[in-house]
Design a protein around this motif. Sequence first.
Motif, PDB file in Angstrom:
ATOM      1  N   SER A 147       0.815  -1.217   0.000  1.00 56.35           N
ATOM      2  CA  SER A 147       0.000   0.000   0.000  1.00 56.35           C
ATOM      3  C   SER A 147       0.848   1.267   0.000  1.00 56.35           C
ATOM      4  CB  SER A 147      -0.927   0.005   1.215  1.00 56.35           C
ATOM      5  OG  SER A 147      -0.203   0.193   2.416  1.00 56.35           O
ATOM      6  N   ALA A 148       2.085   1.165   0.479  1.00 57.01           N
ATOM      7  CA  ALA A 148       2.942   2.354   0.604  1.00 57.01           C
ATOM      8  C   ALA A 148       3.880   2.553  -0.574  1.00 57.01           C
ATOM      9  CB  ALA A 148       3.764   2.266   1.892  1.00 57.01           C
ATOM     10  N   GLY A 149       4.026   1.563  -1.422  1.00 60.07           N
ATOM     11  CA  GLY A 149       5.058   1.593  -2.450  1.00 60.07           C
ATOM     12  C   GLY A 149       4.622   2.132  -3.791  1.00 60.07           C
ATOM     13  N   HIS A 150       5.228   1.581  -4.853  1.00 62.45           N
ATOM     14  CA  HIS A 150       5.042   2.147  -6.193  1.00 62.45           C
ATOM     15  C   HIS A 150       3.607   2.001  -6.701  1.00 62.45           C
ATOM     16  CE1 HIS A 150       4.824  -1.782  -8.303  1.00 62.45           C
ATOM     17  NE2 HIS A 150       5.614  -2.178  -7.319  1.00 62.45           N
ATOM     18  N   ASP A 151       2.895   0.952  -6.263  1.00 56.89           N
ATOM     19  CA  ASP A 151       1.514   0.775  -6.705  1.00 56.89           C
ATOM     20  C   ASP A 151       0.528   1.425  -5.751  1.00 56.89           C
ATOM     21  OD1 ASP A 151      -0.352  -0.228  -8.591  1.00 56.89           O
ATOM     22  OD2 ASP A 151      -0.887  -1.852  -7.222  1.00 56.89           O
ATOM     23  N   GLY A 152       1.054   2.041  -4.700  1.00 54.12           N
ATOM     24  CA  GLY A 152       0.200   2.682  -3.714  1.00 54.12           C
ATOM     25  C   GLY A 152       0.565   4.140  -3.518  1.00 54.12           C
ATOM     26  N   MET A 153       0.893   4.473  -2.281  1.00 57.11           N
ATOM     27  CA  MET A 153       1.063   5.864  -1.881  1.00 57.11           C
ATOM     28  C   MET A 153       2.162   6.597  -2.652  1.00 57.11           C
ATOM     29  SD  MET A 153       1.294   6.902   2.092  1.00 57.11           S
ATOM     30  CE  MET A 153       2.904   6.116   2.249  1.00 57.11           C
ATOM     31  N   ALA A 154       3.330   5.976  -2.797  1.00 55.58           N
ATOM     32  CA  ALA A 154       4.432   6.637  -3.501  1.00 55.58           C
ATOM     33  C   ALA A 154       4.094   6.837  -4.977  1.00 55.58           C
ATOM     34  CB  ALA A 154       5.718   5.829  -3.349  1.00 55.58           C
ATOM     35  N   ASP A 160       0.580  12.604  -8.847  1.00 53.53           N
ATOM     36  CA  ASP A 160       0.099  13.911  -8.387  1.00 53.53           C
ATOM     37  C   ASP A 160       1.063  15.023  -8.789  1.00 53.53           C
ATOM     38  OD1 ASP A 160      -1.576  15.698  -7.042  1.00 53.53           O
ATOM     39  OD2 ASP A 160      -0.530  15.443  -5.150  1.00 53.53           O
ATOM     40  N   LEU A 161       2.339  14.814  -8.521  1.00 53.70           N
ATOM     41  CA  LEU A 161       3.339  15.836  -8.857  1.00 53.70           C
ATOM     42  C   LEU A 161       3.460  16.023 -10.354  1.00 53.70           C
ATOM     43  CD1 LEU A 161       6.090  14.870  -6.255  1.00 53.70           C
ATOM     44  CD2 LEU A 161       4.621  16.895  -6.194  1.00 53.70           C
ATOM     45  N   ALA A 162       3.307  14.938 -11.108  1.00 56.76           N
ATOM     46  CA  ALA A 162       3.423  15.021 -12.565  1.00 56.76           C
ATOM     47  C   ALA A 162       2.180  15.630 -13.214  1.00 56.76           C
ATOM     48  CB  ALA A 162       3.683  13.634 -13.151  1.00 56.76           C
ATOM     49  N   SER A 163       1.097  15.772 -12.445  1.00 57.89           N
ATOM     50  CA  SER A 163      -0.176  16.231 -13.010  1.00 57.89           C
ATOM     51  C   SER A 163      -0.440  17.714 -12.779  1.00 57.89           C
ATOM     52  CB  SER A 163      -1.329  15.414 -12.407  1.00 57.89           C
ATOM     53  OG  SER A 163      -1.174  14.045 -12.685  1.00 57.89           O
ATOM     54  N   ASP A 175      -7.595   6.884 -10.390  1.00 56.81           N
ATOM     55  CA  ASP A 175      -6.433   6.012 -10.222  1.00 56.81           C
ATOM     56  C   ASP A 175      -5.374   6.683  -9.352  1.00 56.81           C
ATOM     57  OD1 ASP A 175      -4.722   3.666 -10.888  1.00 56.81           O
ATOM     58  OD2 ASP A 175      -3.527   5.186 -11.924  1.00 56.81           O
ATOM     59  N   MET A 176      -5.143   7.970  -9.564  1.00 57.56           N
ATOM     60  CA  MET A 176      -4.168   8.701  -8.753  1.00 57.56           C
ATOM     61  C   MET A 176      -4.563   8.678  -7.277  1.00 57.56           C
ATOM     62  SD  MET A 176      -2.992  12.699  -8.984  1.00 57.56           S
ATOM     63  CE  MET A 176      -4.498  13.385  -8.296  1.00 57.56           C
ATOM     64  N   HIS A 177      -5.822   8.982  -7.000  1.00 63.77           N
ATOM     65  CA  HIS A 177      -6.266   9.043  -5.607  1.00 63.77           C
ATOM     66  C   HIS A 177      -6.374   7.652  -4.989  1.00 63.77           C
ATOM     67  CE1 HIS A 177      -6.509  13.250  -5.376  1.00 63.77           C
ATOM     68  NE2 HIS A 177      -7.643  13.429  -6.021  1.00 63.77           N
ATOM     69  N   ARG A 178      -6.697   6.645  -5.796  1.00 60.85           N
ATOM     70  CA  ARG A 178      -6.700   5.275  -5.280  1.00 60.85           C
ATOM     71  C   ARG A 178      -5.324   4.923  -4.739  1.00 60.85           C
ATOM     72  NH1 ARG A 178      -4.742   0.533  -6.697  1.00 60.85           N
ATOM     73  NH2 ARG A 178      -3.879   1.340  -8.645  1.00 60.85           N
ATOM     74  N   ARG A 179      -4.306   5.283  -5.498  1.00 61.51           N
ATOM     75  CA  ARG A 179      -2.951   4.973  -5.081  1.00 61.51           C
ATOM     76  C   ARG A 179      -2.516   5.864  -3.912  1.00 61.51           C
ATOM     77  NH1 ARG A 179       0.175   2.527  -9.521  1.00 61.51           N
ATOM     78  NH2 ARG A 179      -1.130   2.318 -11.359  1.00 61.51           N
TER      79      ARG A 179
END
Length: 295
Positions: A147-154, A160-163, A175-179
């Motif tokens: 949940s905290a890694g590349h498919d989750g929070m990070a 988010d930063l790229a958007s 998808d962004m907010h799910r992660r």
Amino acid sequence: MNAQDFDRWVQASLNAFEAALDDLVPAGAPAGLGEAMRYAVLGGGKRLRPLLVLASCAAVGGDSFAAMRAACSVELIHAYSLVHDDMPCMDDDVMRRGKPTTHVAFGEAQAMLAGDAMQALAFEVLTPDTGIAPALQARLCSLLARSAGHDGMAGGQAIDLASIGKQLDEVTLRDMHRRKTGVLLQASVMMGAACGPASTQATQALADYGAALGLAFQVVDDILDVTQDSTVLGKTAGKDQDANKPTYVSVLGLEAARALAQQLRAEAKAALAATGLADVSHLSLLADSVVERDN
């Protein structure tokens, strides 16, 4: 369960949680690191994630010691993410939980180290020498790490930063907010369920509940960002709008975002009804508190 009973359960659970967390976060870490860690994680926040762990564990009749450790670990991960997200290289915020952000209070280097240390401590908390069976330790660590890694929070924060400054459709925003937000909230539910003998049916339904609740939380966050002031929120209001970040309000509009939050609450409650568990009232009322909150 009536509101008073729920409030008593919340208060008792939070009292036990705060005492456990206080014991686990070291004050004596070297060179002021412990002070920064404790500043970042103790005595503030909604504590929704720990409450979800404890409520889910209670619903499946699970082990309370393992669940309390899981509750502390998920809050440590959440707190570390806030410390890092608030830094100038990320969201550059100066207020969190009604007080100066950790990098403002302790400097950027110490804040970065405090976040790193809390992330490591989260997994140390899940792997005590006694009290939690090795198989359960592994399951809890897996749920939290994913949940905290590349498919989750990070991963969500990277999107988010790229958007910034871009127009996103609802699918991409979801998808962004799910992660970024949803997966850790869902993991909180699943970690609690893992502490007990949950059936396959109950486990899947609880996962569905966690997914709906996680997205609802972020939708409401986006709404509050434009409808509340900083004093109520405990953090800088209007930050996403000022930074030209896509949100549910910017993509759907305020009223449609409010309608979506209500829809997601209904989906979460429908999932609870499908668990087959005898008592999911705490989880149901937590869904209400997520959608009806004002900060």
